[in-house]
Write a protein that holds these residues in place. Structure first.
Motif, PDB file in Angstrom:
ATOM      1  N   ARG A 127       2.174   6.147  -7.429  1.00 19.79           N
ATOM      2  CA  ARG A 127       1.376   7.361  -7.640  1.00 19.79           C
ATOM      3  C   ARG A 127       2.158   8.613  -7.255  1.00 19.79           C
ATOM      4  NH1 ARG A 127      -4.383   4.995  -5.304  1.00 19.79           N
ATOM      5  NH2 ARG A 127      -4.799   3.694  -7.124  1.00 19.79           N
ATOM      6  N   VAL A 152       0.839  -1.201   0.000  1.00 20.20           N
ATOM      7  CA  VAL A 152       0.000   0.000   0.000  1.00 20.20           C
ATOM      8  C   VAL A 152       0.876   1.255   0.000  1.00 20.20           C
ATOM      9  CG1 VAL A 152      -1.758   1.262   1.269  1.00 20.20           C
ATOM     10  CG2 VAL A 152      -1.856  -1.223   1.159  1.00 20.20           C
ATOM     11  N   LEU A 174      -2.676   2.316 -11.186  1.00 20.27           N
ATOM     12  CA  LEU A 174      -2.613   1.018 -10.527  1.00 20.27           C
ATOM     13  C   LEU A 174      -1.399   0.244 -11.012  1.00 20.27           C
ATOM     14  CD1 LEU A 174      -6.326  -0.129 -10.839  1.00 20.27           C
ATOM     15  CD2 LEU A 174      -5.185   0.662  -8.779  1.00 20.27           C
ATOM     16  N   PHE A 175      -1.043  -0.781 -10.244  1.00 24.80           N
ATOM     17  CA  PHE A 175       0.019  -1.688 -10.667  1.00 24.80           C
ATOM     18  C   PHE A 175      -0.372  -2.314 -12.002  1.00 24.80           C
ATOM     19  CE2 PHE A 175       1.103  -1.598  -6.196  1.00 24.80           C
ATOM     20  CZ  PHE A 175       2.473  -1.757  -6.190  1.00 24.80           C
ATOM     21  N   LEU A 188       2.326   1.693  -3.440  1.00 29.10           N
ATOM     22  CA  LEU A 188       1.290   2.180  -4.364  1.00 29.10           C
ATOM     23  C   LEU A 188       1.128   3.688  -4.232  1.00 29.10           C
ATOM     24  CD1 LEU A 188      -1.240   1.519  -6.252  1.00 29.10           C
ATOM     25  CD2 LEU A 188      -2.558   1.512  -4.142  1.00 29.10           C
ATOM     26  N   ARG A 233     -10.227  -6.658 -14.073  1.00 25.44           N
ATOM     27  CA  ARG A 233      -9.199  -6.382 -13.082  1.00 25.44           C
ATOM     28  C   ARG A 233      -9.627  -6.835 -11.689  1.00 25.44           C
ATOM     29  NH1 ARG A 233      -4.789  -3.565 -11.379  1.00 25.44           N
ATOM     30  NH2 ARG A 233      -3.735  -2.731 -13.187  1.00 25.44           N
ATOM     31  N   ILE A 269      -8.145  -3.781  -2.904  1.00 23.88           N
ATOM     32  CA  ILE A 269      -7.948  -2.644  -2.006  1.00 23.88           C
ATOM     33  C   ILE A 269      -8.392  -1.341  -2.653  1.00 23.88           C
ATOM     34  CG2 ILE A 269      -6.195  -3.615  -0.474  1.00 23.88           C
ATOM     35  CD1 ILE A 269      -4.073  -2.243  -2.069  1.00 23.88           C
ATOM     36  N   TYR A 284      -8.425  -6.046  -8.004  1.00 22.17           N
ATOM     37  CA  TYR A 284      -7.543  -5.268  -7.140  1.00 22.17           C
ATOM     38  C   TYR A 284      -8.389  -4.774  -5.971  1.00 22.17           C
ATOM     39  CZ  TYR A 284      -3.502  -2.417  -5.941  1.00 22.17           C
ATOM     40  OH  TYR A 284      -2.424  -1.882  -5.304  1.00 22.17           O
TER      41      TYR A 284
END
Lengths: 297, 298
Positions: free
Chosen positions: A180, A172, A189-190, A175, B54, B58, B56
């Motif tokens: 970001r 997190v 996003l990844f 990310l 997708r 979170i 994801y």
């Protein structure tokens, strides 16, 4: 009649197992006939070695306290705190607003302690000629915009992106602050083909074997088998290697605080333990394990 | 004395009955629990977003398709490895191997069955995945292929032991009759023994496939867990994320009652339904082809 005996044993076992429920720390503290104090400590895999080292050092001096430490990820620890199954939750990221709401709905009041600091090292295979990357380049790699090492001056090899699972606080943090670039509005996003590995060791193992990989991991976990890359601040070209010094003076860009959360302000044995963690003796262990202490030695 | 014997008989009968019915009871309870925990997800998440490519959680992306395709790809791969190898091994042990080889092979297959899946997963990480990467020149060896090979290895012992029992149960007169009519050993196996044991061999394959689709630890360790939607055959050589690995990796993190929690149970329902469909399909195929003579024999 002898045939009845095995059945009696089975029934006896069933009755036994039904009575057997694990003791709660609160119950034990209230029970004056037993002096043992149990502290359940769970969460971040980044912190687990540190928490174990602390628990061992503390138990050596205070044998009446038993501390059980388990990992599983920051999300796991905080979820356990919300579900009221642990005394201390370890987290390598700050608790989210939503988690605080969930906790309050369950009658839990999370209280935060910053217990150490950690740098996240960007790692590649030792055979990879790349030595330094800007924060923006790392972001573009993980977003899927850069797919070959030659685009950033390396060999002609595909880039394999490695990440921790989404329940990891490191994931997190990475990310938000790297992918970001700290922009709260960003919805980046990844890349979907990012490998999500369940453990820090898994990342180190794959990076050490595979020359195509890039990964990230807490500095405390990095071993000799992988190569740490120097990273520049956002918008800068000055490349910095992670270390206690560069983290504390703010030069290394990917560093964060590590947290412990308790339910309400800690009392009794729990308070004494947390005070001990924040004092200099325990913070010396922080340095030994490759993390950054919160107080100047 | 007689009275106590009767009482004893009654007690044991009752206990055996209870254990028999308990299987149905437990399956019912589990299914009810899955439904009660999983169905609320359909209220909390749009059906269209469950079809999102997708996954994801979170950031509230709950697309199930990459996970379903991941599980199917790995299971399909494992089936292609395990069924031919498993049935081949069973035929060898039951029909071809000399007695001493048979005595040696059976315990070895049982040892393979007893290997903890985490050990296989570890072997996959340190040995299999680098070999695959170098051999096939892949970006990474942590892929659906590695998962398929290891799951195949996990499913093989199940298939071998069940299929071998089925082949063993074929009456010796069948083989003797075929051989007496001049069939070669291979013709006897392929046209007489194997068809006669078909129901058992199919059951063996089904159990093997069910074992593969439900396996968790190994796939979580070796498939790389990247939730990529399968859109070509290339997916065999790239990382995938399976439903089981997703549940295992994420269940610990979720707060009870959250959307993510319910969606994970929904995945459990999907997994349950897929296993059920495999079961029903194969039972139906079996039922259709069972001839009267085989019914009499079995």
């Amino acid at each position: 009649m002898t045939k009845i005996i095995p059945l009696t044993i089975i029934f006896f076992l069933i009755t036994l197992s039904a009575c057997d429920s694990p003791p709660n720390s609160q119950d034990i503290e209230n029970n004056s006939t037993i002096n043992q104090i149990y502290i359940e400590n769970k969460g971040s895999d980044t912190i687990v070695n540190l928490a174990l080292a602390w628990a061992e050092a503390y138990q050596a001096v205070n044998p009446e306290v038993q501390i059980s430490v388990t990992g599983g990820g920051s999300g796991t620890g905080i979820a356990a705190l919300i579900n009221n199954t642990v005394d201390i939750a370890n987290a390598s990221r700050r608790i989210k607003e939503k988690e605080i709401e969930n906790a309050k709905a369950n009658g839990i009041e999370p209280v935060e302690f910053i217990i150490a600091r950690d740098a996240i090292a960007i790692i590649v295979n030792p055979n990879n000629p790349i030595n330094e990357l800007t924060l923006e380049q790392i972001s573009a790699i993980y977003a899927g915009d850069i797919n070959n090492w030659k685009e950033i001056g390396g060999e002609d090899r595909p880039i394999v992106r490695l990440s921790r699972e989404t329940n990891s606080g490191t994931h997190v943090y990475f990310l938000e602050e790297v992918l970001r670039l700290g922009d709260n509005e960003s919805k980046l996003l990844f890349s979907t083909d990012t490998l999500l590995l369940p453990s820090s060791e898994g990342i180190i193992k794959e990076v050490s074997q595979n020359p195509n990989t890039i990964g990230y991991d807490g500095l405390g976990y990095v071993t000799e088998e992988v190569k740490v890359i120097a990273v520049s601040q956002k918008g800068s070209k000055e490349y910095i290697f992670p270390s206690a010094t560069t983290v504390n003076n703010g030069q290394y860009p990917i560093a964060r605080d590590l947290y412990m959360y308790t339910n309400g302000y800690p009392q009794g044995a729990l308070k004494i333990y947390l005070d001990w963690i924040l004092a200099s003796e325990a913070q010396l262990i922080v340095t030994e394990l490759g993390f950054v202490p919160i107080i100047k030695q | 004395m007689k009275k106590s014997l009767l009482a004893q008989e009654f007690l044991i009968n009752t206990i055996i009955k209870i254990s028999g019915y308990s299987a149905i009871f437990f399956v019912g309870i589990i299914f009810y629990f899955l439904l009660s925990q999983g169905l609320p997800a359909l209220n909390q998440v749009d059906f269209s977003s469950l079809l999102n490519p997708r996954w994801y959680p979170i950031e509230e992306y709950y697309g199930l398709l990459p996970l379903i395709s991941g599980s199917l790809v790995v299971t399909l791969g494992a089936t292609m490895v395990a069924v031919p190898f498993g049935i081949g091994t069973a035929i060898f042990i039951a029909e071809v191997a000399p007695r001493w080889a048979r005595e040696l092979l059976k315990p070895f297959v049982e040892i393979l069955a007893g290997l903890p899946s985490v050990v296989l997963g570890f072997l996959g990480i340190v040995a299999l995945s680098p070999i695959l990467r170098n051999l096939l020149n892949l970006p990474t060896g942590l892929s659906a292929l590695a998962g398929s090979l290891l799951l195949g290895a996990i499913a093989i012992p199940t298939i071998v032991s069940v299929a071998e029992d089925a082949l063993d149960a074929v009456p010796k007169e069948y083989r003797d009759g075929a051989l007496a009519l001049g069939a070669t050993e291979w013709q006897t196996i392929w046209t007489i023994t194997l068809p006669a044991a078909r129901s058992g061999v199919l059951t063996a394959s089904m159990l093997g496939i069910a074992r593969a689709i439900g396996e968790t630890m190994t796939v979580m360790m070796v498939t790389g867990n990247a939730p990529v939607l399968a859109n070509s055959l290339r997916v065999f050589f790239s990382p995938v994320r399976t439903m089981t690995a997703t549940i295992a990796a994420e269940m610990g993190e979720v707060a009870n009652g959250s959307t993510h929690y319910h969606v994970l149970f929904l995945i459990g329902i999907v997994l349950f339904v897929i296993s059920l469909v495999i079961n029903i399909t194969i039972s139906a195929a079996l039922f259709q082809h069972t001839k009267r003579s085989e019914k009499l024999l079995s």
